[in-house]
Design a protein around this motif. Structure first.
Motif, short mmCIF file in Angstrom:
data_model
loop_
_atom_site.label_atom_id
_atom_site.label_comp_id
_atom_site.label_asym_id
_atom_site.label_seq_id
_atom_site.Cartn_x
_atom_site.Cartn_y
_atom_site.Cartn_z
N ALA A 1 0.84 -1.09 0.15
CA ALA A 1 0.04 -0.08 -0.11
C ALA A 1 0.88 1.17 -0.17
CB ALA A 1 -1.11 0.11 1.12
N SER A 2 0.30 2.52 -0.46
CA SER A 2 1.22 3.45 -0.60
C SER A 2 1.50 4.27 0.67
CB SER A 2 0.61 4.34 -1.69
OG SER A 2 -0.76 4.87 -1.26
N ASN A 3 0.60 3.93 1.63
CA ASN A 3 0.96 4.36 2.82
C ASN A 3 1.60 3.54 4.03
OD1 ASN A 3 -1.18 2.64 3.29
ND2 ASN A 3 -2.49 3.97 4.61
N ASN B 1 -1.09 -3.85 -5.19
CA ASN B 1 -1.53 -2.60 -4.58
C ASN B 1 -2.76 -2.74 -4.03
OD1 ASN B 1 -2.89 0.14 -4.77
ND2 ASN B 1 -0.89 0.27 -3.81
N ASP C 1 -4.68 -0.25 -2.43
CA ASP C 1 -5.11 1.15 -1.91
C ASP C 1 -6.43 1.16 -2.80
OD1 ASP C 1 -3.01 2.34 -0.55
OD2 ASP C 1 -1.90 2.68 -2.20
N ARG C 2 -7.09 2.17 -2.62
CA ARG C 2 -8.48 2.50 -3.25
C ARG C 2 -8.00 3.10 -4.55
NH1 ARG C 2 -12.84 1.75 -0.56
NH2 ARG C 2 -13.01 2.02 1.82
N ALA D 1 -6.25 6.47 -5.37
CA ALA D 1 -4.87 6.65 -5.11
C ALA D 1 -4.01 6.68 -6.26
CB ALA D 1 -4.24 5.37 -4.02
N GLN E 1 -8.58 -3.26 -5.77
CA GLN E 1 -9.22 -2.46 -5.15
C GLN E 1 -10.44 -2.91 -4.30
OE1 GLN E 1 -8.71 -2.10 -8.34
NE2 GLN E 1 -8.48 -0.15 -8.81
#
Length: 165
Positions: A63-65, A93, A95-96, A99, A118
């Protein structure tokens, strides 16, 4: 009535989800065939593990975070290049859709395939609770191992070196 591209994509994604939810429930189990991916590449095309049949596949849920995910990326990129004949890294990935992961991947010069999950169907099949979580799949599609949490370069290199035989 005309439907714009974004609405059409959403309708198609919902239709695919309904079809996939009607399929037999798959769960990851080391030693068993790897569950089917329910994910799309960054151009919106559905991906399948069969695309990489004949090679080991290192599935990396990220995830990007996720700080640990971002720390692993340069090592995964380096190993994906040095071991490209034997193993393919596939980033999944979590993320939603909103993102912008394409910019992140470009900024980090990541060239290995990345797909989006997603709707979390693939995460559910692989029973991913947090990121990073990774799986090693053999050239015949059997799930060999699961790795939970961030891995350092020596740990990742040892996994990738096993793919050389």
């Amino acid at each position: 009535m005309l439907i714009d591209g974004r609405k059409l994509s959403t309708v198609l994604l919902l239709a695919a989800t309904l079809l996939l939810s009607a399929c037999k429930e798959e769960k990851a189990s080391v030693g068993a065939p790897a569950p089917t991916l329910a994910a799309y590449d960054l151009q919106g095309n559905q991906v399948s593990l069969t695309q990489w049949k004949g090679k080991y596949v290192y599935l990396n849920f990220w995830a990007s975070n996720c700080g640990g995910c971002l720390v692993e990326m340069p090592t995964l990129e380096k190993l994906s290049q040095s071991h490209r004949d034997n193993i393919v890294v596939v980033g999944i990935n979590t993320d939603r859709e909103e993102a912008n992961i394409q910019t992140l991947l470009q900024d980090r010069q990541v060239t290995f395939p990345n797909v989006r999950d997603q709707m979390a169907i693939t995460q559910e099949r692989y029973q991913v609770i947090g990121t990073p979580t990774s799986f090693l799949i053999d050239p015949e599609g059997k799930l060999l191992a699961q790795y939970v949490g961030m891995m350092n370069e020596p740990q990742l290199k040892a996994i990738f070196d096993k793919s050389k035989g």
